[in-house]
Design a protein around this motif. Structure first.
Motif, PDB file in Angstrom:
ATOM      1  N   PHE A 228       1.457  -2.208  -4.065  1.00 27.41           N
ATOM      2  CA  PHE A 228       0.944  -1.688  -2.787  1.00 27.41           C
ATOM      3  C   PHE A 228       1.725  -2.342  -1.665  1.00 27.41           C
ATOM      4  O   PHE A 228       2.064  -3.529  -1.726  1.00 27.41           O
ATOM      5  CB  PHE A 228      -0.546  -1.996  -2.639  1.00 27.41           C
ATOM      6  N   ASP A 229       2.000  -1.559  -0.615  1.00 24.75           N
ATOM      7  CA  ASP A 229       2.682  -2.107   0.550  1.00 24.75           C
ATOM      8  C   ASP A 229       2.266  -1.326   1.788  1.00 24.75           C
ATOM      9  O   ASP A 229       1.871  -0.153   1.705  1.00 24.75           O
ATOM     10  CB  ASP A 229       4.203  -2.029   0.382  1.00 24.75           C
ATOM     11  N   ALA A 230       2.329  -1.985   2.926  1.00 22.82           N
ATOM     12  CA  ALA A 230       1.983  -1.333   4.193  1.00 22.82           C
ATOM     13  C   ALA A 230       2.833  -1.932   5.312  1.00 22.82           C
ATOM     14  O   ALA A 230       3.163  -3.128   5.287  1.00 22.82           O
ATOM     15  CB  ALA A 230       0.502  -1.512   4.507  1.00 22.82           C
ATOM     16  N   CYS A 242      10.996   5.919   0.363  1.00 28.65           N
ATOM     17  CA  CYS A 242      11.492   6.181  -0.989  1.00 28.65           C
ATOM     18  C   CYS A 242      12.989   6.440  -1.008  1.00 28.65           C
ATOM     19  O   CYS A 242      13.490   7.327  -1.704  1.00 28.65           O
ATOM     20  CB  CYS A 242      10.741   7.350  -1.622  1.00 28.65           C
ATOM     21  N   GLY A 243      13.718   5.663  -0.205  1.00 28.02           N
ATOM     22  CA  GLY A 243      15.171   5.738  -0.201  1.00 28.02           C
ATOM     23  C   GLY A 243      15.760   6.875   0.593  1.00 28.02           C
ATOM     24  O   GLY A 243      16.972   7.092   0.555  1.00 28.02           O
ATOM     25  N   ASP A 259      10.937   0.049   3.913  1.00 20.25           N
ATOM     26  CA  ASP A 259      10.656   1.218   3.089  1.00 20.25           C
ATOM     27  C   ASP A 259       9.455   0.894   2.198  1.00 20.25           C
ATOM     28  O   ASP A 259       9.579   0.323   1.122  1.00 20.25           O
ATOM     29  CB  ASP A 259      11.878   1.574   2.238  1.00 20.25           C
ATOM     30  N   ALA A 260       8.275   1.284   2.668  1.00 23.19           N
ATOM     31  CA  ALA A 260       7.045   0.927   1.963  1.00 23.19           C
ATOM     32  C   ALA A 260       6.998   1.517   0.563  1.00 23.19           C
ATOM     33  O   ALA A 260       6.460   0.903  -0.363  1.00 23.19           O
ATOM     34  CB  ALA A 260       5.835   1.391   2.774  1.00 23.19           C
ATOM     35  N   GLY A 261       7.551   2.718   0.392  1.00 24.06           N
ATOM     36  CA  GLY A 261       7.550   3.336  -0.927  1.00 24.06           C
ATOM     37  C   GLY A 261       8.340   2.533  -1.941  1.00 24.06           C
ATOM     38  O   GLY A 261       7.877   2.279  -3.062  1.00 24.06           O
TER      39      GLY A 261
END
Length: 380
Positions: A228-230, A242-243, A259-261
């Motif tokens: 998980f990231d925010a 996501c790049g 880049d949270a994804g």
């Protein structure tokens, strides 16, 4: 235990469709399975390759220590001789000769071979012939062969170094042995059999790989990691997710490209192999990661899986935000993740959802991502 091992990987593998020692089996090159098993058992390993394929061995065995490669010859016999010439050690040192095309080598087989050499000149793993044997001529049965006392020979085959060298020195140049035990047998040596292993099957034909995949699956365990990231929103003109760079009226704030994804997915992979989190590997206090592209972090996590002899099976990322709209970019995100992780597209999922205007994502204060990664690693 300490011993030497020669892994013969110089053949063309034409009956299997070519390059069988370099093909991937259950997530890693065929050659790597055997070399890892021998190194784990304490062997000094010499890998014999075709003269032009030393670099391929280095790539297949990246991250492993205790091995070296030498060039093979025109025949398997020449390759074994080249491997023996590359070995030092006293005459009583144990040496095992193994075919790279038999990736299912286990510690148990190695132990049985070591124990058997105490009262013999050589030892080989073997399985009794279970099927009825027929002799065929012109497509018709010409007779039935008595299978009593018949065995299917496998590798590795074990010897004392001096004894094997002496036997090879006496072998006629105009004859081709079917295996290394035949060389010692002809020289008057006593060879003993130990219990083989069905998983030590030789990869000879294309269909053998399907069977080997099923056998190797029994030596792998499946693990699932979550991440998980925010990040909060700030002034900017684009955002990385996501790049993929998406034009937007804000950007995500973070030490790297935020880049949270990719961050969530990196943590998921690290979690699956018990390697902590992204901050352990790329501390936010380290200035070298300021503004860094997050695909560096994801590639690092994937390399750790590979170094363990594992593979990533499937990844699933969910982006949680009100804006930007993810759906127009979802396919590009999947393709980018598949490229980074060297996965087929159908093993990569990217989804998006909102929190119905609730919470920090609903108020437009930030964006969150969660991820799940499924990996396979060797059973311990």
């Amino acid at each position: 235990m300490t011993f030497a091992a020669i892994v013969v990987a110089a053949g063309t593998g034409s009956r299997a469709g070519g390059d069988k020692q370099w093909r991937t089996l259950a997530g890693k090159p065929v050659l790597r399975w055997s070399v890892e098993a021998l190194l784990d058992a304490g062997a000094e390993v010499v890998v014999v390759t075709a003269p032009s394929e030393g670099d391929r061995a280095a790539e297949a065995l990246a991250g492993l220590n205790g091995w070296r490669s030498v060039d093979g010859g025109a025949t398997r016999a020449d390759s074994v001789r080249n491997g023996l010439a590359a070995l030092g050690g006293p005459d009583n040192q144990v040496v095992m000769i193994h075919d790279a095309a038999r990736p299912g080598l286990s510690q148990a087989v190695i132990n049985r071979l070591m124990d058997a050499l105490g009262a013999a000149d050589g030892a080989l793993p073997a399985l009794p012939v279970a099927d009825t044997l027929k002799r065929g001529v012109g497509g018709a049965v010409a007779g039935t062969v008595d299978r009593a006392d018949l065995w299917r020979a496998q590798t590795p085959q074990a010897f004392r170094l001096g004894r094997l060298r002496a036997a090879w020195a006496n072998w006629p140049d105009d004859q081709t042995p079917t295996d290394d035990c035949a060389v010692v047998e002809r020289d008057g040596g006593r060879i003993v059999l130990v219990d083989g292993d069905a998983r030590l099957m030789k990869l000879t034909y294309p269909e053998d790989f399907e069977m080997a995949e099923a056998l190797m699956a029994t030596r792998m365990q499946t693990r699932v990691g979550m991440g998980f990231d925010a990040h909060r929103w700030g002034p900017g003109t684009s955002v990385w997710l996501c790049g993929v760079e998406i034009h937007h009226d804000q950007t995500l704030i973070g030490h790297s490209d935020a880049d949270a994804g990719l961050h969530a997915l990196t943590d998921a992979i690290l979690g699956a192999i018990g390697e902590g989190d992204i901050g352990d590997h790329f501390p936010p206090t380290d200035p070298q990661w300021r503004g860094a592209p997050s695909d560096v972090f994801l590639k690092h996590a994937a390399e750790l899986v590979t170094a363990r002899g594992g593979r990533i099976v499937h990844v699933d990322v969910t982006l949680i935000c009100e804006r930007p709209k993810v759906k127009p970019h979802r396919q590009a995100m999947r393709e980018r993740l598949a490229d980074i992780l060297d996965l087929p597209l159908d093993a990569v999922s990217v989804k998006a959802t909102t929190t119905e205007a609730m919470g920090f994502t609903g108020r437009g204060e930030g964006l969150a991502a969660q991820a799940v990664a499924t990996v396979e690693v060797p059973s311990t």
